[in-house]
Motif scaffolding. Structure first.
Motif, PDB file in Angstrom:
ATOM      1  N   MET A 193       0.844  -1.188   0.000  1.00  0.00           N
ATOM      2  CA  MET A 193       0.000   0.000   0.000  1.00  0.00           C
ATOM      3  C   MET A 193       0.889   1.252   0.000  1.00  0.00           C
ATOM      4  O   MET A 193       1.775   1.395   0.847  1.00  0.00           O
ATOM      5  CB  MET A 193      -0.928  -0.003   1.228  1.00  0.00           C
ATOM      6  CG  MET A 193      -1.810   1.224   1.342  1.00  0.00           C
ATOM      7  SD  MET A 193      -2.888   1.148   2.787  1.00  0.00           S
ATOM      8  CE  MET A 193      -4.091  -0.061   2.258  1.00  0.00           C
ATOM      9  N   LYS A 194       0.671   2.162  -0.965  1.00  0.00           N
ATOM     10  CA  LYS A 194       1.446   3.386  -1.040  1.00  0.00           C
ATOM     11  C   LYS A 194       0.781   4.473  -0.213  1.00  0.00           C
ATOM     12  O   LYS A 194      -0.436   4.644  -0.245  1.00  0.00           O
ATOM     13  CB  LYS A 194       1.571   3.830  -2.495  1.00  0.00           C
ATOM     14  CG  LYS A 194       2.381   2.875  -3.361  1.00  0.00           C
ATOM     15  CD  LYS A 194       2.506   3.393  -4.779  1.00  0.00           C
ATOM     16  CE  LYS A 194       3.338   2.441  -5.633  1.00  0.00           C
ATOM     17  NZ  LYS A 194       3.472   2.940  -7.019  1.00  0.00           N
ATOM     18  N   PHE A 195       1.602   5.237   0.504  1.00  0.00           N
ATOM     19  CA  PHE A 195       1.063   6.288   1.361  1.00  0.00           C
ATOM     20  C   PHE A 195       2.097   7.393   1.521  1.00  0.00           C
ATOM     21  O   PHE A 195       3.288   7.214   1.236  1.00  0.00           O
ATOM     22  CB  PHE A 195       0.681   5.720   2.732  1.00  0.00           C
ATOM     23  CG  PHE A 195       1.801   5.005   3.441  1.00  0.00           C
ATOM     24  CD1 PHE A 195       2.702   5.702   4.248  1.00  0.00           C
ATOM     25  CD2 PHE A 195       1.969   3.631   3.301  1.00  0.00           C
ATOM     26  CE1 PHE A 195       3.727   5.048   4.888  1.00  0.00           C
ATOM     27  CE2 PHE A 195       3.006   2.965   3.945  1.00  0.00           C
ATOM     28  CZ  PHE A 195       3.887   3.678   4.743  1.00  0.00           C
TER      29      PHE A 195
ATOM     30  N   LEU B  93      -3.389   8.222   1.976  1.00  0.00           N
ATOM     31  CA  LEU B  93      -3.353   7.371   0.794  1.00  0.00           C
ATOM     32  C   LEU B  93      -3.954   8.061  -0.420  1.00  0.00           C
ATOM     33  O   LEU B  93      -3.802   7.588  -1.543  1.00  0.00           O
ATOM     34  CB  LEU B  93      -4.117   6.069   1.047  1.00  0.00           C
ATOM     35  CG  LEU B  93      -3.419   4.978   1.874  1.00  0.00           C
ATOM     36  CD1 LEU B  93      -3.179   5.421   3.309  1.00  0.00           C
ATOM     37  CD2 LEU B  93      -4.239   3.700   1.862  1.00  0.00           C
TER      38      LEU B  93
ATOM     39  N   ALA C  45      -9.121   5.998  -2.052  1.00  0.00           N
ATOM     40  CA  ALA C  45      -8.257   4.847  -1.748  1.00  0.00           C
ATOM     41  C   ALA C  45      -9.075   3.698  -1.177  1.00  0.00           C
ATOM     42  O   ALA C  45      -8.751   2.524  -1.394  1.00  0.00           O
ATOM     43  CB  ALA C  45      -7.158   5.256  -0.771  1.00  0.00           C
TER      44      ALA C  45
ATOM     45  N   LEU D 280     -10.437  -1.522   7.564  1.00  0.00           N
ATOM     46  CA  LEU D 280      -9.015  -1.210   7.687  1.00  0.00           C
ATOM     47  C   LEU D 280      -8.652  -0.859   9.127  1.00  0.00           C
ATOM     48  O   LEU D 280      -7.601  -1.248   9.636  1.00  0.00           O
ATOM     49  CB  LEU D 280      -8.667  -0.050   6.747  1.00  0.00           C
ATOM     50  CG  LEU D 280      -7.208   0.409   6.713  1.00  0.00           C
ATOM     51  CD1 LEU D 280      -6.279  -0.747   6.329  1.00  0.00           C
ATOM     52  CD2 LEU D 280      -7.038   1.571   5.748  1.00  0.00           C
TER      53      LEU D 280
ATOM     54  N   LYS E 222      -2.429  -4.986   1.268  1.00  0.00           N
ATOM     55  CA  LYS E 222      -2.755  -4.988  -0.159  1.00  0.00           C
ATOM     56  C   LYS E 222      -4.214  -4.589  -0.361  1.00  0.00           C
ATOM     57  O   LYS E 222      -5.020  -4.644   0.567  1.00  0.00           O
ATOM     58  CB  LYS E 222      -2.529  -6.382  -0.759  1.00  0.00           C
ATOM     59  CG  LYS E 222      -1.115  -6.926  -0.590  1.00  0.00           C
ATOM     60  CD  LYS E 222      -1.007  -8.298  -1.232  1.00  0.00           C
ATOM     61  CE  LYS E 222       0.365  -8.913  -1.041  1.00  0.00           C
ATOM     62  NZ  LYS E 222       0.656  -9.213   0.382  1.00  0.00           N
ATOM     63  N   LYS E 223      -4.523  -4.188  -1.547  1.00  0.00           N
ATOM     64  CA  LYS E 223      -5.902  -3.827  -1.884  1.00  0.00           C
ATOM     65  C   LYS E 223      -6.849  -4.986  -1.596  1.00  0.00           C
ATOM     66  O   LYS E 223      -7.983  -4.791  -1.136  1.00  0.00           O
ATOM     67  CB  LYS E 223      -5.977  -3.443  -3.370  1.00  0.00           C
ATOM     68  CG  LYS E 223      -7.296  -2.822  -3.794  1.00  0.00           C
ATOM     69  CD  LYS E 223      -7.401  -1.387  -3.357  1.00  0.00           C
ATOM     70  CE  LYS E 223      -8.671  -0.736  -3.910  1.00  0.00           C
ATOM     71  NZ  LYS E 223      -8.831   0.654  -3.431  1.00  0.00           N
TER      72      LYS E 223
END
Length: 706
Positions: free
Chosen positions: A1-3, A17, A21, A30, A71-72
């Protein structure tokens, strides 16, 4: 996960995010996912900008790894927790207030006059519609006064006062809506049992686990020690000691075997049973009690707050002064002064703020209050009714005394009893073992052989080479045919009035008895005295326990009245009878059996370890296992009433002064409106401050004999 890290300091980390997102529902999931990670102390998630707030106790690098590894596909939808709902409510209403204040002053500064007037008319239209409805139905109330104030000031071209009135009315509505929504989410506990899966026995005799939602009448459910019974039913196999404290109020487990009825929400304390499901969901005894609660709660919903009644009662005087001024002076400007100085507007704004402030103070002291009217009722109540088990007592069996009736000394007798009981972790056994430990009575295992536990009856073993039994009267004297002399029987009778008796016999002879009680909480007597000092005139106990147990507790605590062996439906009827005598009643309880009475009372309080149903029904819930908080709540609620009454005095004096100056022409209606609105906001801000609820040490102000 990009943040992206947007804040990083000490043990707090904020990351973002980006928009879209995750959905709000995925955000709740989450939050659950991160909360389960080791070292994560608190999590807040916002789906608006993809923001995540984290408070942690582990290494920051570990937190970053947690985030990077999500992960998504790991995201899942979930329902919000009560805390998340509460936080969202706070954020939403803070945004509304900030937006309203900012819009008002920006529009005044930059919007051309025609557009500003149009905005005032648009915002004032809902209030004028409400006023028109009051006029059509001949109601002389606050809505009519508000509408008249807006309409008259606009018709006279007094756009400043009109804008102020509309602004304050809108702000008042936001605060009232906030109070209602905050109340709704203050205690999010389900009325239904928190059971996800159950074990059933198939026709082939195998055990299968199924979701609770798939359970059907006629299924054979297996319930073992420590498990909640999921439905009403009948035992078809096995036997068990069943703790029915939440249903009946009895602190000691009840023995049940083949053919006996069991109820949803009760707990198998010892043993194992197979039960046939007779009633599910709405048909269970719990839901029959819920029906009583719902019918009672509808009656509660129609109660109007003191502030609304007072505001409405002032309205005719506003109109009368306005009309009289116009008749005498024929000056519409002076008459308008009586409308722009609106007593009710101040009351409607300051009172919700005072209530929210008091609820906040209670929350900081770990007390949850569902609404302002309950605070008012708690402050003015003159009668308090307590359940016994788990409320005035801790619902923890305790060894009150132990008496040797044979050749063993008292201590030797207790030592052997504790040695046997320590093998079985039920509540009475724990009490006996704890008593021996307190007295330093150590024991070894060399004196007795293997211990046999007879479910809900007692214990059998061989001690000194002789058959030894410990347990109930039925087990020891009847099943084991232990002899008891008249002298020993007399000793038993002398104690049976106050205690539950555990019998100990060796080789067919009664060697001693252990007297078990459920003593009052240490702070109970002191708290009752303090409540009397604070205006409670009558203290009553209602319990499903026996007459002897109830009488003992009542005498120890100095209660005014008590009733024993009371059924849940009877508790509610007794509360109604007391209310019919003109008394205002507080009901304090903790079990499902208390729920109808909690609902029937003017205001109800659930203890910390209450059943889910009791917490849901109660108007106030204590989050600490201390009766002292009943006193704290009384003080906070009375401080709230004092604050509201003080606000009324300020509002009366200041607005009467402003009205007088306006009517005599000393100041213009515009200045009258500014002074009125300014004082309203100042009173509102003062109502929100902590200084209105100083910390009070009850022991410092009450000198009582305990």
């Amino acid at each position: 996960m990009k943040f992206k890290i947007v804040y990083d300091r000490n043990d707090i980390l904020r990351v973002r995010l980006g928009k879209n997102a995750f959905t709000p529902e995925q955000g709740y999931g989450l939050s659950r996912l991160l909360s389960e990670k080791e070292g994560i102390e608190a999590v807040k998630v916002s789906s608006v900008n993809g923001g995540i707030f984290l408070k942690y106790t582990c290494e920051k690098l570990q937190v970053l790894k947690y985030l990077a590894n999500i992960k998504k596909s790991d995201l899942f939808e979930a329902e919000p927790t009560p805390d998340e709902l509460s936080n969202e409510t706070d954020s939403r209403y803070i945004s509304k207030i900030v937006k309203k204040v900012a819009t008002r002053y920006l529009c005044k500064a930059f919007l051309p006059l025609p557009l500003h007037v149009a905005k005032i008319v648009y915002e004032g239209l809902p209030f004028m519609i409400k006023g028109l409805d009051s006029l059509i139905h001949l109601r002389l109330d606050v809505d009519l006064l508000d509408a008249t104030s807006v309409a008259v000031t606009l018709s006279q071209g007094m756009f400043g006062p009109a804008g102020s009135i509309v602004f304050l009315l809108g702000l008042s509505e936001i605060l009232e809506d906030y109070t209602i929504e905050k109340t709704k989410h203050s205690l999010e506990n389900s009325l239904m049992l928190n059971i996800n899966k159950v074990w059933i026995k198939t026709e082939e005799g195998t055990e299968v686990q199924i979701p609770f939602s798939e359970l059907r009448e006629g299924d054979k459910v297996i319930v073992r020690s420590g498990i909640i019974i999921p439905a009403d039913g009948t035992i078809v196999e096995g036997e068990a000691a069943i703790n029915e404290a939440t249903m009946t109020g009895e602190s000691l487990a009840v023995h049940k075997d083949y053919g006996k009825k069991v109820y949803a929400g009760t707990i198998v304390e010892d043993g194992s049973i197979v039960m046939n499901v007779d009633e599910l969901n709405e048909k269970t005894r719990i839901n029959q009690i819920i029906d009583l609660i719902e019918s009672s709660d509808k009656a509660k919903a129609g109660i109007q707050s003191k502030a609304e009644n007072l505001a409405d009662s002032i309205v005719p005087w506003n109109f009368a002064v306005t009309l009289l001024t116009y008749i005498i002076t024929r000056d519409p400007i002076k008459a308008i002064a009586a409308l722009t100085v609106d007593y009710s507007c101040s009351i409607k704004l300051a009172t919700p703020i005072s209530i929210i402030s008091a609820m906040r103070e209670a929350s900081e002291r770990e007390i949850v209050v569902k609404g302002g009217r309950y605070l008012e009722a708690y402050a003015t109540a003159d009668t308090i009714i307590f359940d016994k088990t788990g409320t005035l007592t801790k619902s923890q069996p305790h060894v009150a005394k132990y008496i040797s009736l044979g050749r063993l000394t008292d201590d030797e007798f207790l030592r052997h009893a504790a040695c046997l009981e320590e093998h079985f972790p039920h509540s009475v056994a724990t009490a006996i073992v704890q008593k021996a430990k307190e007295l330093g009575l150590e024991h070894g295992e060399e004196y007795h052989s293997e211990v046999e536990y007879v479910v809900a009856h007692g214990i059998a073993t061989t001690l000194f080479g002789k058959r030894t039994v410990l347990g109930s009267r039925h087990f020891v004297l009847e099943d084991e045919n232990v002899e008891i002399t008249e002298e020993k029987e007399q000793i038993v009778k002398e104690n049976a009035d106050k205690y539950s008796i555990i019998y100990f016999a060796i080789d067919g002879k009664l060697e001693g008895i252990i007297c078990i009680d459920d003593p009052p909480r240490e702070e109970a007597k002191k708290v009752l005295s303090q409540l009397r000092y604070l205006g409670i005139k009558d203290i009553i106990m209602l319990t499903g326990d026996s007459e002897n147990a109830a009488k003992t507790t009542a005498e120890l605590l100095g209660l005014d009245h008590y009733k024993s062996q009371v059924l849940p439906e009877d508790k509610a009827a007794i509360v109604e009878e007391i209310k019919a005598q003109g008394k205002k009643v507080i009901m304090v309880g903790d079990g499902i059996n208390d729920s109808p009475a909690l609902s029937a009372a003017d205001v109800s309080v659930a203890m910390k370890d209450s059943s889910d149903l009791a917490r849901e029904v109660a108007d106030i819930t204590l989050l600490r296992p201390l009766l002292d908080d009943l006193v704290t709540m009384r003080i906070i609620s009375q401080q709230m009433i004092d604050l509201i009454n003080r606000n009324y005095r300020y509002i009366l004096v200041l607005n009467t002064l402003f009205m007088g100056l306006g009517l005599t022409g000393v100041i213009t209606p515009s200045l009258t409106s500014i002074l009125h609105n300014g004082s309203t906001l100042l009173i509102g801000l003062n109502s929100a401050t902590n200084k209105n609820y100083p910390e009070v040490n009850i022991d410092d102000i009450i000198d009582v004999e305990v």
